[in-house]
Each structure stands twice: as structure tokens, then as C-alpha cells.
Design an enzyme around this catalytic site. Structure first.
Site, PDB file in Angstrom:
ATOM      1  N   PRO A   1       0.983  -1.163   0.069  1.00  0.00           N
ATOM      2  CA  PRO A   1       0.115  -0.020   0.025  1.00  0.00           C
ATOM      3  C   PRO A   1       0.790   1.401  -0.137  1.00  0.00           C
ATOM      4  O   PRO A   1       1.702   1.529   0.697  1.00  0.00           O
ATOM      5  CB  PRO A   1      -0.829  -0.053   1.344  1.00  0.00           C
ATOM      6  CG  PRO A   1      -0.766  -1.504   1.663  1.00  0.00           C
ATOM      7  CD  PRO A   1       0.518  -2.101   1.221  1.00  0.00           C
ATOM      8  N   GLU A   2       0.548   2.181  -0.965  1.00  0.00           N
ATOM      9  CA  GLU A   2       1.356   3.463  -1.051  1.00  0.00           C
ATOM     10  C   GLU A   2       0.289   4.499  -0.990  1.00  0.00           C
ATOM     11  O   GLU A   2      -0.833   4.292  -0.250  1.00  0.00           O
ATOM     12  CB  GLU A   2       1.759   3.681  -2.399  1.00  0.00           C
ATOM     13  CG  GLU A   2       2.876   2.338  -2.807  1.00  0.00           C
ATOM     14  CD  GLU A   2       3.365   2.529  -4.228  1.00  0.00           C
ATOM     15  OE1 GLU A   2       3.375   3.788  -4.627  1.00  0.00           O
ATOM     16  OE2 GLU A   2       3.838   1.498  -4.905  1.00  0.00           O
TER      17      GLU A   2
ATOM     18  N   HIS B   1      -4.354 -14.883  10.299  1.00  0.00           N
ATOM     19  CA  HIS B   1      -3.725 -13.714   9.932  1.00  0.00           C
ATOM     20  C   HIS B   1      -4.136 -12.548  10.478  1.00  0.00           C
ATOM     21  O   HIS B   1      -3.476 -11.256  10.331  1.00  0.00           O
ATOM     22  CB  HIS B   1      -3.676 -13.475   8.261  1.00  0.00           C
ATOM     23  CG  HIS B   1      -3.297 -14.225   7.425  1.00  0.00           C
ATOM     24  ND1 HIS B   1      -1.858 -15.014   7.579  1.00  0.00           N
ATOM     25  CD2 HIS B   1      -3.565 -14.984   6.475  1.00  0.00           C
ATOM     26  CE1 HIS B   1      -1.888 -15.871   6.774  1.00  0.00           C
ATOM     27  NE2 HIS B   1      -2.799 -16.000   6.004  1.00  0.00           N
TER      28      HIS B   1
ATOM     29  N   ARG C   1       2.172 -11.106   6.004  1.00  0.00           N
ATOM     30  CA  ARG C   1       3.721 -11.124   6.022  1.00  0.00           C
ATOM     31  C   ARG C   1       3.946 -10.433   7.222  1.00  0.00           C
ATOM     32  O   ARG C   1       5.214 -10.664   7.368  1.00  0.00           O
ATOM     33  CB  ARG C   1       3.963 -10.136   4.987  1.00  0.00           C
ATOM     34  CG  ARG C   1       3.554 -10.774   3.456  1.00  0.00           C
ATOM     35  CD  ARG C   1       4.460 -11.929   2.872  1.00  0.00           C
ATOM     36  NE  ARG C   1       5.769 -11.268   3.011  1.00  0.00           N
ATOM     37  CZ  ARG C   1       6.436 -11.218   1.683  1.00  0.00           C
ATOM     38  NH1 ARG C   1       5.521 -10.574   0.835  1.00  0.00           N
ATOM     39  NH2 ARG C   1       7.629 -10.638   1.824  1.00  0.00           N
TER      40      ARG C   1
ATOM     41  N   ARG D   1      22.672  14.920  -5.844  1.00  0.00           N
ATOM     42  CA  ARG D   1      22.284  13.381  -5.801  1.00  0.00           C
ATOM     43  C   ARG D   1      22.678  12.881  -7.258  1.00  0.00           C
ATOM     44  O   ARG D   1      21.978  13.136  -8.341  1.00  0.00           O
ATOM     45  CB  ARG D   1      20.621  13.394  -5.504  1.00  0.00           C
ATOM     46  CG  ARG D   1      20.371  13.864  -4.115  1.00  0.00           C
ATOM     47  CD  ARG D   1      21.268  13.513  -2.978  1.00  0.00           C
ATOM     48  NE  ARG D   1      21.045  11.956  -2.777  1.00  0.00           N
ATOM     49  CZ  ARG D   1      20.403  11.353  -1.983  1.00  0.00           C
ATOM     50  NH1 ARG D   1      19.548  12.282  -1.236  1.00  0.00           N
ATOM     51  NH2 ARG D   1      20.139  10.143  -1.999  1.00  0.00           N
TER      52      ARG D   1
END
Ligand SMILES: [Zn+2]
Length: 275
Positions: free
Chosen positions: A2-3, A93, A112, A151
Site C-alpha cells: 500500500p502506498e 492472519h 506477511r 544527488r
């Protein structure tokens, strides 16, 4: 994983479900899910908390309590929050269960187990190192120019750096670079002012559309990385131009989308449109 768009969807979905509801019990099945304070203190401190405000910073959900405390949740790879109207037997889970005063329950599930929960008085304790929010007025081309100036790292890696932009991950970095027409391996300091301006706009455009579509759900052998609290999937994966489209034709030029690895992450781009 998820972002920003997926976490934003979560916050918006959870607000009407949890607003004003009170926690009467907390059970932790996997102690390492709790990052702060320790598990005993966390369980004690959650009891009596009433959900009041709902916000997001980067990929963190900020659930503000009436007491002034904040419950932060980071879903990491596979975290999910589900609100039930009545008690439900936790599956294998489910690592955290909150009982609610009206008989409902909140389950935190995570196959996870990389997700984390914090209960803190000051969220800055957790969020101090995050860079700009993509929709903040201060996230402009000048900010990015300053961050990129020295950078030599690839622009893909810089977009993933949460201390520069908070909330962008692998999907939205690739999609933003495609929209801006920038090759993901370009060193940050090689981008022109015009390219940085295009990229800043592209990040906002891609994230805005992804939020409208409730994020991206990616399936691998039937297992989705992300589903909304209701169990519904996001819809933005249907609009991905490059992400996980390796070998498929570019929607603009019909050349095959390529996959390379940058910053240890799969990176998808069009070799013709992003030079
Ligand atoms: Zn192309």
C-alpha cells in the site's frame, strides 16, 4: 505494498466506520506488530479510547483519539484493517483485535507481518524523518530541485526515498516517471528544471487519479496485496501505463515496456518515451 493512494483510501473508508466508537478491549496475537509502547502498555492504553479524527502522513494512517493520543498504523506489505459489526473469530492472519463498546470489532490482519502499530501522544515521534507530502503547497519544483541538486542516485531511488517525498512507492514512482517522460535510471542531478517541473506535476496527477480509483490492487496467483476495509479492490491497476506491464506495448508509442532493477526494486518504463 500500500502506498499513498491506498492509505488515503483506508483513512477515508475507516472514518465513517470508526468515528465516535469506543474501544473496550484489545488483544494482541503477534506482539511484534506493536511498535510503541510495549504490548502490555499498548493494550491497557487502548481501552477507553474513542476514535475522533482520521488522517494520513506518507504511508502512515493517523487515527486520532478523543484523549489526544494517536494510533498510527503502517500497513507495509499486506496489512489490512477490517471493521466488523459483531465479534468474529480471528483467522490465522489476525494479529490485533479491538473490541468496541457497541459489540463491533476491529481486526488488524497481515499475512506477511511487516505492518506496525504505534500508540503515541505525539506522532512526530514516528514521523519526524518524513519528507514533503505530495499535495503540500511546499512540495514544488524548487523543493525538488534543491533535493536533487547534489544527488547522483537514480531518480527512481530518489522518488522512493520517504525523506524526500512521503508516500510514493514502487507503483507510483514508475507511473509518475512515465507521465513525465523521464528514464528511471537518470541521476537525480542530471534532471533539468523543466523535467523536474514535469515530474512534480506528474507525481500529483498520478496520485490524484489513483486516489479517485481507490488505489491499485495487484494480484499474484489470486492473492491481492491490497483490498479496502470492505474487501473491495482498488481500480487504478486498470490504468497502469508501465507498472507490471513488461513486454506489453506502450500506450503512446507501442514499443514494448521494459523491466529493470533499480534500488533493488522492479522498475518498468518505455525505452522510447523515457530516454
Ligand atoms: Zn512509449
Amino acid at each position: 505494498m500500500p502506498e499513498l493512494p491506498e492509505v488515503e483510501t483506508y483513512v477515508r473508508d475507516l472514518a465513517p466506520l470508526l468515528q465516535g466508537r469506543t474501544v473496550t478491549g484489545a488483544t494482541i496475537f503477534w506482539p511484534r506488530i506493536i511498535a510503541e509502547p510495549n504490548v502490555e502498555q499498548f493494550m491497557d492504553a487502548m481501552i477507553g479510547q474513542r476514535f475522533a479524527t482520521f488522517g494520513r502522513r506518507g504511508k502512515y494512517m493517523l487515527l486520532g483519539m478523543e484523549s489526544g493520543d494517536t494510533l498510527l498504523i503502517h500497513l507495509r506489505m499486506t496489512g489490512r484493517v477490517i471493521v466488523y459489526a459483531q465479534p468474529v473469530t480471528p483467522d490465522k492472519h489476525t494479529h490485533v483485535v479491538f473490541d468496541l463498546a457497541d459489540g463491533g470489532q476491529v481486526h488488524y490482519q497481515d499475512s506477511r507481518k511487516f505492518g506496525r502499530l504505534w500508540l503515541v501522544t505525539d506522532p512526530a515521534f514516528v514521523l519526524a524523518k518524513l519528507g514533503e507530502e505530495p499535495f503540500a503547497a511546499t512540495f514544488d519544483a524548487a523543493y525538488l530541485v534543491a533535493k536533487m541538486a547534489s544527488r547522483t542516485t537514480s531518480i527512481k531511488a530518489l522518488l522512493l526515498d520517504q525523506s524526500i517525498i512521503a508516500g510514493v512507492g514502487n507503483i507510483y514512482a514508475d507511473e509518475s516517471l512515465f507521465l513525465a517522460g523521464i528514464h528511471p535510471a537518470r541521476p537525480g542531478n542530471s534532471l533539468t528544471q523543466t523535467e523536474i517541473e514535469r515530474l512534480q506535476l506528474a507525481v500529483q496527477t498520478v496520485l490524484t487519479r489513483a486516489i479517485e480509483q481507490h488505489g491499485s490492487s495487484l494480484g499474484r496467483s489470486g492473492i491481492q496485496n491490497y483490498a479496502r476495509p470492505s474487501g473491495e479492490f482498488g481500480g487504478f491497476q486498470e490504468e497502469h501505463k508501465v507498472f507490471q506491464r513488461t513486454g506489453e506495448p506502450c500506450i503512446t508509442c507501442e514499443q514494448a515496456i521494459q523491466r529493470i532493477v533499480l534500488a533493488q526494486r522492479s522498475t518498468h518504463f518505455c525505452p522510447h518515451c523515457q530516454q
